[in-house]
Design a protein around this motif. Structure first.
Motif, mmCIF file in Angstrom:
data_model
loop_
_atom_site.group_PDB
_atom_site.id
_atom_site.type_symbol
_atom_site.label_atom_id
_atom_site.label_comp_id
_atom_site.label_asym_id
_atom_site.label_seq_id
_atom_site.Cartn_x
_atom_site.Cartn_y
_atom_site.Cartn_z
ATOM 1 N N GLN A 1 -11.637 -1.717 0.603
ATOM 2 C CA GLN A 1 -10.497 -1.321 1.429
ATOM 3 C C GLN A 1 -9.946 -2.539 2.160
ATOM 4 N N LEU B 1 0.853 -1.199 0.000
ATOM 5 C CA LEU B 1 0.000 0.000 0.000
ATOM 6 C C LEU B 1 0.885 1.243 0.000
ATOM 7 N N GLU C 1 -2.326 5.350 2.027
ATOM 8 C CA GLU C 1 -3.166 4.208 2.427
ATOM 9 C C GLU C 1 -2.689 3.623 3.754
ATOM 10 N N ASN C 2 -1.369 3.597 3.952
ATOM 11 C CA ASN C 2 -0.836 3.098 5.222
ATOM 12 C C ASN C 2 -1.223 4.008 6.373
ATOM 13 N N ARG D 1 -7.918 -4.862 0.160
ATOM 14 C CA ARG D 1 -6.586 -4.400 -0.216
ATOM 15 C C ARG D 1 -5.539 -4.608 0.880
#
Lengths: 223, 301
Positions: free
Chosen positions: B17, A93, A97-98, B20
């Motif tokens: 989400q 990611l 996103e992290n 992922r």
């Protein structure tokens, strides 16, 4: 916020921590210092339920950690932001996103403006789409701090957050942690870097705790 | 951690989400897809075998169970009279729907495979055969035997039970074997997916550690893996099932004179049954991954 009462922790037949009593009040700023291997990381893990004490009691947000089930521990971790020296990310990611990950796992939507503000606060706006492997040591620590605070936790625990970064970057990170404390967050930083502690005391009232001989004691004026 | 309806709902609804957070690649993806496809292919054939055996057992049971044969073994000059006498008895026997003596030509046709078409039956002491068709109530073979032995000494009743039973048993065993095969295939799918899920969970230990650190519940983490493996198993099994159905379609259809091997193709509504194979794979994957995730996550602090 977090209270330890006569806590001991043993591992592999030996006692690492013994008879530790400690109270992290709301809005307080604490340093935890001591030589490598003294048990700073272990004490940190006890504070967010990653380890359970072998004796004594730990109360986190008023609840005894022994009485918390696994879901309760997960909820505690949403209220305690943790930054490790050896910070780990999800490598597939990107940085944004992290950083959003705590929101993702708690089912909360991340509002773009908040994330942008946070990215800007830690100085990573232009690195939002980079993968963790592409970040420098300082950028990784700042990304870890952003991830730790995105849920607006009550407590921030930072375990040797400046261990892998240069002086300038560690000062920048420290300023971020002081800002958080001024926002009312409880901060506990484990470090063996005394210069970091001295630099902090100029800006904020911090208590310095030292682990020695398996016990925690209030550090003297030499700091 | 509990796996309940909420998990199923989340599985159905999906969460982009959440999907992922687990890295998308890895050998376990190919392994799961291949294993599910191969096992579904085999399962469809096992299902076809089982259904065909069931049909065969039923047909043999029905056809042979409702017929009987009387052999008139008598000297040539008495054969016609005894045949007439036997037919008269059969006319008044309860449970007999129809009875008739086979013609010379019909008997000759029956024996042709062994003696050739030029056999002269009137010169050989071949018994006269009487075909008996039973009605729905069935006849009482013991009572009929008693009457025949009293009035037609050369008559021997064969109710086909002696050789019908082993045939029906054999077909029933084949059917059972088909179901055992399906069970074994299901267990193999479960084992393969458990192995793949365990490998994926081990390979993603760091991912799990990070997720737990940021406050993910065991249910959330498990769901991410369960959803992925269930969907992989479903899609792999769907491919395997479609291929197997094409393969079954290519098999010759049932022919009355071609024996068992031509009747393996699905018949009628049975064509719907293979649809359940991917669904079963999905359920198995769901349960196996859930169990593996529960075990792995339970071992973590």
């Amino acid at each position: 916020m977090i209270e330890l009462e006569n806590v001991a922790y043993s591992y592999g037949g030996g006692e690492l921590l013994s008879d530790i009593s400690l109270k992290l009040a709301a809005g307080s700023f604490h340093f935890l210092t001591g030589p490598s291997g003294a048990g700073k990381t272990t004490l940190m893990k006890l504070c967010y339920g990653a380890l359970l004490p072998t004796a004594g009691h730990i109360r986190v947000f008023g609840a005894d950690v022994r009485e918390l089930d696994r879901d309760d521990i997960a909820m505690v971790r949403r209220r305690v932001g943790v930054v490790h020296q050896d910070v780990k990310f999800l490598d597939h990611l990107d940085v944004s996103e992290n950083i959003k990950l705590p929101l993702t796992v708690s089912g909360r939507s991340s509002e773009g403006a908040d994330l942008d503000e946070l990215m800007s606060w830690v100085g990573l706006t232009n690195r939002a789409n980079a993968l963790p492997a592409e970040l420098s040591g300082g950028e990784r620590q700042r990304a870890a701090l952003a991830r730790a605070v995105i849920m607006s936790p009550d407590v921030v625990l930072a375990d040797e957050p400046t261990g892998n970064i240069d002086w300038e970057m560690s000062q920048r990170l420290l300023r971020l942690l002081i800002e958080l404390n001024k926002m009312g967050k409880t901060v506990l930083i484990a470090t063996h870097d005394l210069s970091l502690i001295r630099a902090t005391k100029a800006h904020v009232q911090a208590r310095v705790l030292r682990i020695a001989n398996r016990r925690v004691q209030l550090a003297g004026a030499d700091l | 951690m509990k796996l309940d309806l909420k998990v199923l709902q989340a599985l159905r609804a999906g969460d982009k989400q959440a999907d992922r957070v687990v890295p998308p690649s890895g050998f376990t993806a190919q392994l799961t897809l291949f294993a599910a496809a191969a096992m579904a292919f085999l399962a469809v054939f096992a299902l076809a075998l089982s259904l065909a055996s069931g049909r065969l057992a039923q047909r043999w049971g029905d056809e042979l169970g409702r017929t009987a044969t009387i052999r008139i073994v008598a000297p040539l000059d008495q054969r016609a009279a005894q045949t007439e006498a036997a037919l008269r008895i059969l006319e008044t026997t309860k449970g007999v729907a129809k009875a008739r003596a086979l013609t010379m030509e019909e008997q000759q046709e029956l024996l042709a495979p062994w003696f050739g078409p030029d056999l002269k039956l009137d010169q050989l002491p071949v018994p006269q055969l009487i075909e008996v068709l039973e009605d729905d109530n069935g006849l009482d073979p013991a009572g009929l035997r008693l009457r025949l032995s009293a009035e037609v000494p050369g008559a021997i009743l064969d109710d086909h039970g002696r050789w019908r039973l082993p045939l029906v048993q054999a077909a029933s065993r084949l059917r059972l074997l088909g179901w055992v095969l399906i069970l074994l295939i299901t267990a193999t799918v479960a084992a393969m997916i458990t192995l793949a899920a365990n490998a994926a969970l081990s390979a993603n230990a760091q991912v799990i550690a990070v997720l737990r650190l940021v406050g993910a519940t065991d249910r959330y983490i498990a769901q991410a893996f369960i959803r992925r493996f269930t969907l992989r198993a479903l899609s792999g099994a769907a491919v395997g099932t479609v291929l197997a159905m094409f393969a079954v379609l290519l098999l010759p259809g049932a022919q009355s004179d071609a024996g068992f091997l031509t009747g393996v193709r699905f018949q009628g509504w049975h064509w719907i049954l293979p649809v359940f194979v991917p669904l079963l794979s999905g359920v198995v994957a769901f349960a196996a991954t859930g169990a593996a995730a529960r075990r792995t996550l339970g071992e973590l602090s």
